[in-house]
Design a protein around this motif. Structure first.
Motif, PDB file in Angstrom:
ATOM      1  N   ALA B 707       0.869  -1.182   0.000  1.00  0.00           N
ATOM      2  CA  ALA B 707       0.000   0.000   0.000  1.00  0.00           C
ATOM      3  C   ALA B 707       0.900   1.224   0.000  1.00  0.00           C
ATOM      4  O   ALA B 707       1.759   1.364   0.857  1.00  0.00           O
ATOM      5  N   TYR B 708       0.724   2.104  -0.996  1.00  0.00           N
ATOM      6  CA  TYR B 708       1.647   3.238  -1.130  1.00  0.00           C
ATOM      7  C   TYR B 708       1.572   4.185   0.055  1.00  0.00           C
ATOM      8  O   TYR B 708       2.561   4.771   0.471  1.00  0.00           O
ATOM      9  N   ARG B 715      10.580   8.508  -5.693  1.00  0.00           N
ATOM     10  CA  ARG B 715      10.028   8.422  -7.051  1.00  0.00           C
ATOM     11  C   ARG B 715      11.107   8.197  -8.099  1.00  0.00           C
ATOM     12  O   ARG B 715      10.973   7.352  -8.968  1.00  0.00           O
ATOM     13  N   GLU B 716      12.225   8.933  -7.968  1.00  0.00           N
ATOM     14  CA  GLU B 716      13.205   8.865  -9.075  1.00  0.00           C
ATOM     15  C   GLU B 716      13.857   7.478  -9.177  1.00  0.00           C
ATOM     16  O   GLU B 716      14.348   7.092 -10.200  1.00  0.00           O
ATOM     17  N   LEU B 720       9.924   2.105  -2.798  1.00  0.00           N
ATOM     18  CA  LEU B 720       9.249   2.459  -1.568  1.00  0.00           C
ATOM     19  C   LEU B 720      10.248   2.374  -0.427  1.00  0.00           C
ATOM     20  O   LEU B 720      11.179   1.566  -0.475  1.00  0.00           O
ATOM     21  N   LEU B 721      10.042   3.208   0.578  1.00  0.00           N
ATOM     22  CA  LEU B 721      10.950   3.197   1.728  1.00  0.00           C
ATOM     23  C   LEU B 721      10.121   3.059   2.990  1.00  0.00           C
ATOM     24  O   LEU B 721       8.963   3.468   3.035  1.00  0.00           O
ATOM     25  N   PRO B 722      10.693   2.451   4.039  1.00  0.00           N
ATOM     26  CA  PRO B 722       9.943   2.370   5.301  1.00  0.00           C
ATOM     27  C   PRO B 722       9.761   3.750   5.912  1.00  0.00           C
ATOM     28  O   PRO B 722      10.584   4.651   5.723  1.00  0.00           O
ATOM     29  N   ARG B 723       8.669   3.930   6.641  1.00  0.00           N
ATOM     30  CA  ARG B 723       8.402   5.223   7.281  1.00  0.00           C
ATOM     31  C   ARG B 723       8.597   5.092   8.772  1.00  0.00           C
ATOM     32  O   ARG B 723       8.110   4.143   9.379  1.00  0.00           O
ATOM     33  N   MET B1047       9.084  -0.579  -6.449  1.00  0.00           N
ATOM     34  CA  MET B1047       9.766  -1.695  -5.804  1.00  0.00           C
ATOM     35  C   MET B1047       9.454  -1.670  -4.306  1.00  0.00           C
ATOM     36  O   MET B1047       9.655  -0.649  -3.648  1.00  0.00           O
ATOM     37  N   PRO B1048       8.950  -2.770  -3.743  1.00  0.00           N
ATOM     38  CA  PRO B1048       8.674  -2.771  -2.298  1.00  0.00           C
ATOM     39  C   PRO B1048       9.965  -2.715  -1.485  1.00  0.00           C
ATOM     40  O   PRO B1048      11.058  -2.831  -2.031  1.00  0.00           O
TER      41      PRO B1048
END
Lengths: 280, 1146
Positions: B707-708, B715-716, B720-723, B1047-1048
């Motif tokens: 889930a985004y 983006r570039e 996706l990165l962990p928050r 990419m997850p």
């Protein structure tokens, strides 16, 4: 026991902190919240005569036992009150032999997970070193104005850093390969030039690239040759031809059986010792 | 100073040589015994370790004596090898009775003889009048119906004779039994005593009176009743000596009739000796049908009359032949290890002795044979003959009045007649017991023929309890349900024959029913035999249902397990009715694709694990339909452990399907790679190198749909990165795939340059996959991550010659030699050996569908014990593979449960110190090569790791165990496995309270010095924990496929990162233990050696501090600061650091 130690630690902080001969100890903590400190053991960087060191004499401070959460920037900040710092280098162990360090590519040498490290701090002036040696501490790695990331925060930022830019990688690979190709081409040109040309004593160097290629000079190749020779010799030998040969073969067989028997006896002895013959 | 030595096996100096502690096997008790015994091995520094033998030249080549030559020749001709001969001799020494004990037993027997003769006689009374029996003794027989004609009086026996194995010298320790036959005087018996249990009533009363008098004698430690061979009509009296000799011997008294009392023709298998009128209290049906024959009843009477003739036969045959006696003793051990010899209808030692006598009479065995040869011949005979269809007989006479073998085959499943030709020795042996014996004999013959090095160990020393030998086990309990089953199955004649023993009466029909129902799914069905109980003389004899449970073992046929269909005959065939009758309501008419309309039964099973449990459906259905046994009485042990390898939120599959889906996706990807256009060099091979791709990943990957909103975006880089403000996202581990490129002269010959070229290929691959197939890719210098259908693959480009380039070193003379370097070994392992292993194990899974389950359960257990980091994935997979490739003495497991039990058994008993575990993948190693490997192993033992696993691809160095486990970790695993195995087996064998099957998966935590508790919020695999949490955090996954193109987050597992950090920083002060599958706690053990105060050294100041101790400056670990560091380094993840400071001091 722990309580006693705490008392002792408290006493130590009032008096002199014990330190190894030649070193002085500076307590260091992660932040205000922590109770106990680690100790940095510092001294002036010296090497025996005759050895050249890449660190400038007199101006370099050698630090042992730098905790894992302490980075180069952080050390530089902590020591800057003693005098302007020119450079800080963290290493896994003290380096003895000197070698000029090349800047390592971040693509091919990912940052290792830090443990306790040693540091070489180069000050602008020699006075920085002596001021640092007299530091009382305790130093704080993470303060409100300069918070230090650790735990989840640090892993997330590490993960973010590990997602690298492919274009930068491509550029680096291209420039490396360009230099490499150039070097190889030069070497080849030189080899070609020297091919067949005798040196001042009259020796001619034979290379793989010559007009008549020779055996490659590898260990495997020479072993192969030896093996072939041996086989050739073995083929010529006669087996069990003379009576003494026959006798010897028989004796050899017997010796083999004896050896096997001894081995088996030893195994049985061991199994008996392990009570392996108790079926249930 | 230093940690208190409160015993944990993990402690031990880190600097010790790589040799395991001598206490590798077993308990402290054994230890003590061992040290008290003087052995040549004791005291040597390398105790318990085999050394290569060194003999001097003179010793090796001295002239042989004739004695030595004889011995060598004998060994060659009579035994397999000298090792086997020595082993057999040792075993016989262990089980045979010593002369000293024999003398004591003989003295005891003489005493008994005198006392029996002194027992007073009683006046004659009616059989039904038992008031003369003294108080405190009960008749050891169920007298149902009670009324019976006849009179009884007690008279001392006419003769007391010792019969059985004690006399022959073939009895084996422990449990020495001496059988004594008491011949009752003729006056006690009357005509027609053979009828209606009269003889057995008298026999029981005889014993009761004897028991009362003998019990008052101080000579005996215990006087108890038992059943002879478990037969409920024939009690016997057990006498044991008093005091410390109590366990020396058990004397069994068997009353028997005077010779020639019964007329043998009345006891033929076709005769009736229990009248229905008496037994059922009703007259036989009026239609004039004959009374049903009572073959078993007749046999039991005959057995009593033949005791002496049997012992005479055996003593003439075995008499002076030592080899035969040894052979019988070995066979008894063999049977006992397989639990075949005990209970009613067991294949007893007596039967085997008779079998040896039979083989001697048919000249298959010669009296000069050695014990080993006798064992071999008997096994060969058992394996190749079928006594259920072709009975054998010891009888040599051709008297026409003797019954024919066919008569016996009609009455009994297995036929082996004694010398009289009238008594079937195998009367009580059921067909399934006999088939089990045959099966075992066949397995043993294969093992003996395979010339395996440890054949002896596997054949005679390895116990085969039911739970470990059979794939599935089911318990029927309570047994009283079988009484109803007998009535349902209309087994009244059998009940009459068995004297009301409904368990043995129902056993035969029930096993036949199940065998027919399980059909092609079944390899072998075995049943437990009711154990022989003992009871005090004042107690009532145990009822039939008191023998606890009836346990059935199923050995499944893996190829039969895949089908969910039971195909019946075509609807218009006459057999269709039988089929319908057999399957009841489950049978239905179906039309098949070829147009046939047939009766069929379809079972509901979708996944592999459900298909494995179809036998459960079959058994419950058939038992309920035909025997009235409800499923509450059937306790089926087959899939209990499945829960531990079931995926998250599903309970219908054990993950084989999910793994297959991942493998299919990988196959698609490899096809894409093959067909990729535009690469400068073509792809020469694509190989999987990840546990998923060999079906051994504990929790198979599921397609990710992140889930985004749950993540940061980059983006570039399309990632996706962990928050930091959200719980840790789901853990996605990329599956490694090695992609070999073709060789070419264009490759540079310099290690650094090759790496750059590979990086360029990685970039190019990512570009092409993105352009040509629209796959999301991310390239780095060493690998390219590809997102395909929700699975993430990590493609590593490899160049075949790179390891060689890394190995090359130039000597000063300019010679190029190849030397292994750490980098070259690592590269070779990752790009060559790992793909080979992966494909070999993938193949194994195709052959043995249970492999995946076994390997995953095993790995799961090791990790749950917090020892997972000590063992590489591959080493555990190989141990699991060994269970399939070298299953001896078992067959390859067909269910995860039995495989896991055998894994625990292997781990806890394997002698890692002296043996390499050879895993002969694809049978590439010949016997000679294996011998060579063992020799090489012994010579190089000290340089090898503690745990050595050899495969055909890796014959010397055991690459998968090079970096671990350490001796202490392996020792800990051995101890834990040895503890877990009996606990789990007990749970599975106990139908009443199977209890919590996860018990053995929970790690002991009390041994650790510090526990670090983690917060579940940042444990991405929290739901995989052994005790799955009721609630956990959302991990940012969508249930519906979303527009997934980013990419997850890959391989982000905070606990693992944390443990790695701890190891790096404090690795030389402490050991860290963690379960990567959702563990909430990290166990820390301080290393005792690093707590010793040390003088200052610049290279070892890590985490230490200087203190002055007695005026001296020394370094000690700065424990308080380190404990605080634990919390700092894991900020956000660590909940609490619990130091158990009472365990250590500084």
């Amino acid at each position: 026991m722990v309580a006693r130690r705490r008392k002792r630690a408290a006493r130590d902080s009032r008096e002199e902190i014990p330190s190894p001969p030649g070193y002085s100890a500076i307590p260091i903590k992660f932040s205000e919240k922590q109770q106990a400190c680690h100790y940095l053991y510092v001294r002036e960087h010296r090497v025996r005569e005759g050895i050249t060191s890449s660190w400038p004499q007199k101006r370099t401070l050698f630090i042992l036992n730098v905790p894992p959460y302490c980075t180069e920037e952080c050390l530089s900040r902590l020591l800057s009150p003693c005098g302007p710092v020119r450079s800080v280098e963290l290493q896994e162990k003290p380096d003895l032999a000197e070698s000029p360090k090349e800047p390592k590519s971040k693509f091919f040498h990912p940052k290792p997970v830090p443990g306790f490290q040693v540091a070489y701090v180069v000050f602008q002036k020699p006075s920085g070193v002596s001021a640092a040696l007299a530091l009382k501490g305790p130093l704080l790695v993470s303060t409100e104005s300069y918070p230090m990331k650790s735990g989840i925060q640090k892993w997330i930022s590490d993960y973010t850093d590990s997602v690298l830019d492919p274009e930068a990688l491509r550029a680096e690979v291209d420039s490396f390969m360009e230099a490499y190709d150039k070097r190889i081409a030069e070497e080849e040109a030189k080899a070609k030039e020297e091919d067949g040309v005798p040196d001042e004593e009259g020796w001619v160097k034979v290379t793989r690239r010559g007009r008549r290629p020779v055996l490659p000079r590898t260990e495997a190749a020479s072993l192969r040759v030896l093996e072939r020779e041996k086989r050739k010799r073995a083929r010529k030998e006669l087996l069990n031809f003379y009576a003494w040969q026959h006798r010897e073969t028989k004796m050899e067989h017997l010796a083999q059986l004896r050896k096997k028997f001894e081995e088996d006896k030893q195994r049985i002895e061991l199994m008996r010792a392990q009570r392996k013959f108790r079926p249930y | 100073m230093g940690p208190a030595p409160a015993g944990t096996q993990l402690r031990g100096a880190a600097g010790e040589p790589e040799v395991m502690e001598p206490s590798l096997e077993g308990t402290g008790k054994e230890e003590k015994k061992k040290s008290s015994k003087k052995h040549t091995m004791a005291g040597s520094p390398m105790e318990g370790l085999l050394q290569p033998v060194k003999l001097s030249r003179a010793e090796l080549y001295k002239d042989p004596t004739s004695e030595e030559l004889n011995h060598l020749r004998e060994t060659e001709s009579l035994f397999h090898s000298s090792l086997l001969r020595l082993q057999v001799e040792e075993l016989l020494k262990e089980v045979k009775l010593s002369e000293k004990k024999k003398e004591r037993i003989d003295a005891f027997l003489r005493e008994i003889n005198q006392r029996i003769m002194r027992v007073p006689s009683t006046p004659e009374t009616e059989l039904v009048d038992q008031s003369w029996l003294p108080v405190g003794v009960q008749v050891p027989l169920h007298q149902v119906p009670y009324t019976v004609k006849g009179c009884f009086r007690f008279l001392p026996p006419a003769q007391v004779t010792i019969v059985g194995s004690y006399l022959l010298g073939t009895c084996i320790r422990p449990d020495i039994n001496v059988d004594v036959a008491l011949t009752m005087p003729r006056e006690i018996l009357q005509d027609k005593d053979g009828l209606n249990q009269r003889y057995f009533r008298k026999r029981a009363l005889y014993l009761a009176h004897l028991a009362h008098h003998l019990a008052q004698d101080p000579l005996f430690g215990s006087v108890r009743f038992s059943y002879t061979n478990g037969c409920h009509l024939k009690p016997s009296l057990l006498l044991r000596p008093h005091g410390k000799n109590e366990r020396l011997v058990t004397v069994r008294l068997h009353p028997c009739p005077p010779p020639d009392f019964f007329r043998p023709c009345r006891l033929l298998p076709s005769k009736n000796n229990v009248r229905s009128a008496w037994y059922r209290g009703q007259s036989p049906p009026g239609d004039g049908s004959a009374e049903p024959p009572t073959p078993h009843y007749n046999t039991w009477v005959l057995q009593d009359t033949a005791l002496e003739s049997h012992v005479q036969l055996l003593s003439t045959v075995l008499g002076s032949a030592l080899g035969l006696k040894d052979g019988v003793a070995l066979l008894k051990v063999w049977l006992r290890q397989r639990e075949l010899d005990k209970g009613l209808g067991g294949f007893s030692g007596f039967l085997v002795s008779m079998l040896v006598a039979f083989l001697v009479s048919t000249r298959k065995i010669h009296t000069t044979m050695s014990g080993y040869q006798v064992l071999r011949s008997v096994l060969q005979f058992l394996a190749t003959t079928d006594l259920t269809s072709n009975g054998i007989s010891l009888c040599l006479s051709s008297d026409p009045s003797l019954p024919a073998l066919a008569d016996f085959h009609r009455a009994f499943p297995v036929v082996f007649l004694d010398i009289s030709g009238r008594l079937n020795l195998c009367a009580d042996v059921t067909a399934s017991t006999y088939h089990q014996v045959q099966h075992e004999a066949r397995l043993s013959m294969v093992l003996l023929d395979s010339k395996a090095d440890d054949g002896f160990q596997l054949l005679l020393m390895t116990p085969k309890p039911m739970i470990r030998a059979f794939d599935h086990v089911l318990h029927l309990c309570p047994l009283s349900r079988l009484q109803a089953a007998c009535h349902r199955l209309k087994l009244w004649p059998e009940l009459q024959d068995h004297g009301g023993d409904y368990v043995s009466a129902a056993l035969g029909p029930l096993t036949t029913l199940l065998e027919q129902g399980l059909g092609s799914r079944l390899h072998l069905l075995a049943h437990s035999r009711p154990p022989i109980s003992e009871w005090g003389i004042g107690q009532d004899p145990p009822k039939h249902r008191d023998s606890g449970t009836l346990t059935l073992g199923l050995l499944l046929r893996p190829e039969g397990l895949t089908s969910v269909l039971e195909l019946g005959p075509e609807a218009d065939q006459p057999e269709a009715a039988d089929f319908r009758q057999f399957w009841g309501s489950r049978s239905e008419l179906r039309r098949f694709q070829d147009g046939a309309i047939r009766e069929a039964v379809v079972w509901e099973a979708v996944s592999m694990s459900q298909k494995r449990l179809i036998p459960y459906q079959v058994v419950t259905h058939l038992l309920a339909l035909h025997a009235d046994i409800p499923d509450t009485c059937i306790h089926y042990m087959g899939g209990l452990l499945d829960a531990l390898i079931q995926g998250l939120k599903e309970n219908s599959s054990t993950g084989e399907e999910a793994l297959a889906a991942a493998v299919r996706c990988y196959d698609d990807l490899s096809r894409l790679l093959w067909g990729l256009e535009g690469l400068p060099l073509t792809v020469s091979a694509v190989q999987g190198a990840h546990p998923v791709l060999r079906y051994t990943e504990v929790f198979p990957p599921t397609p990710v749909r992140p889930a985004y909103s749950f993540h940061e975006h980059l983006r570039e880089r399309a990632s996706l990165l962990p928050r930091p403000d959200k719980p840790c996202p789901a853990y996605v581990e990329p599956m490694t795939v090695v992609c070999h490129l073709e060789g070419s002269g264009q490759w540079p010959q310099d290690a650094d340059a090759i790496r750059r070229v590979r990086a360029a290929f990685q970039l190019r691959l990512a570009e092409l996959l993105m352009q040509q197939h629209g796959l999301q890719c991310r390239a780095t210098a060493t690998h390219t991550d590809v997102l395909k259908d929700g699975f993430v693959f990590r493609i590593r480009v490899a160049y075949q010659r790179e390891p060689q380039v890394l190995k090359e070193t130039h000597s000063p003379e300019g010679m190029i030699s190849l030397r292994d370097t750490p980098a070259s070994l690592r590269l070779e392992r990752d790009t060559r050996q790992l793909p080979l292993l992966t494909s070999a194990l993938h193949g194994l899974q195709q052959q043995h569908p249970a492999f995946s389950g076994v390997a995953r359960l095993a790995k799961r257990w090791v990790r749950a014990q917090l020892l997972g980091e000590g063992f590489t994935d591959e080493s555990l997979d190989l141990v699991a593979a060994a269970l399939f490739l070298h299953p001896e003495p078992f067959t390859p497991p067909s269910s995860p449960q039995v495989g896991f039990l055998r894994f625990l058994f292997l781990v806890s008993t394997f002698d890692w110190k002296n043996n390499p575990l050879i895993v002969n993948l694809n049978s590439e190693l010949t016997v000679e090569e294996q011998v060579e490997i063992r020799r090489g192993f012994l010579a190089a033992r000290t340089q090898l790791p503690v745990m050595v696993i050899i495969t055909p691809q890796d014959r010397k160095s055991s690459i998968w165990t090079q970096d671990g486990p350490s001796p202490q970790i392996l020792q800990q695993l051995v101890v834990l496995a040895a503890k877990a195995l009996p606990v789990l087996e007990k749970q599975l064998m106990d139908p009443r309270e199977p209890g919590d099957i996860r018990t053995v998966f929970r790690p002991p935590l009390d041994m650790y010095d510090v526990l670090i508790r983690l917060s579940p919020r940042h444990i991405p695999r929290h739901r995989q924990a052994v005790d799955s949490p009721a609630a956990s955090f959302c991990r940012g996954l969508l249930s519906e496929p979303g527009p997934s193109s980013l990419m997850p987050v890959l391989g982000y597992d905070p606990p693992q990162l944390y443990v790695a950090q701890l190891r790096e920083a404090f690795g030389d002060l402490a050991l860290f233990f963690y379960d990567q599958h959702g563990g909430e706690v990290i166990g820390v053990l301080w290393k005792p050696t690093s707590f010793q105060p040390q003088p200052f050294k610049a290279s070892s100041t890590k985490g230490r501090m200087m203190v002055s101790q007695g005026g001296e400056l020394v370094m000690v670990p700065n424990v308080e600061a380190i404990l605080e560091d634990f919390a700092i380094l894991g900020e956000g993840l660590v909940q609490a650091v619990e130091a158990r400071s009472e365990r250590w001091t500084v």
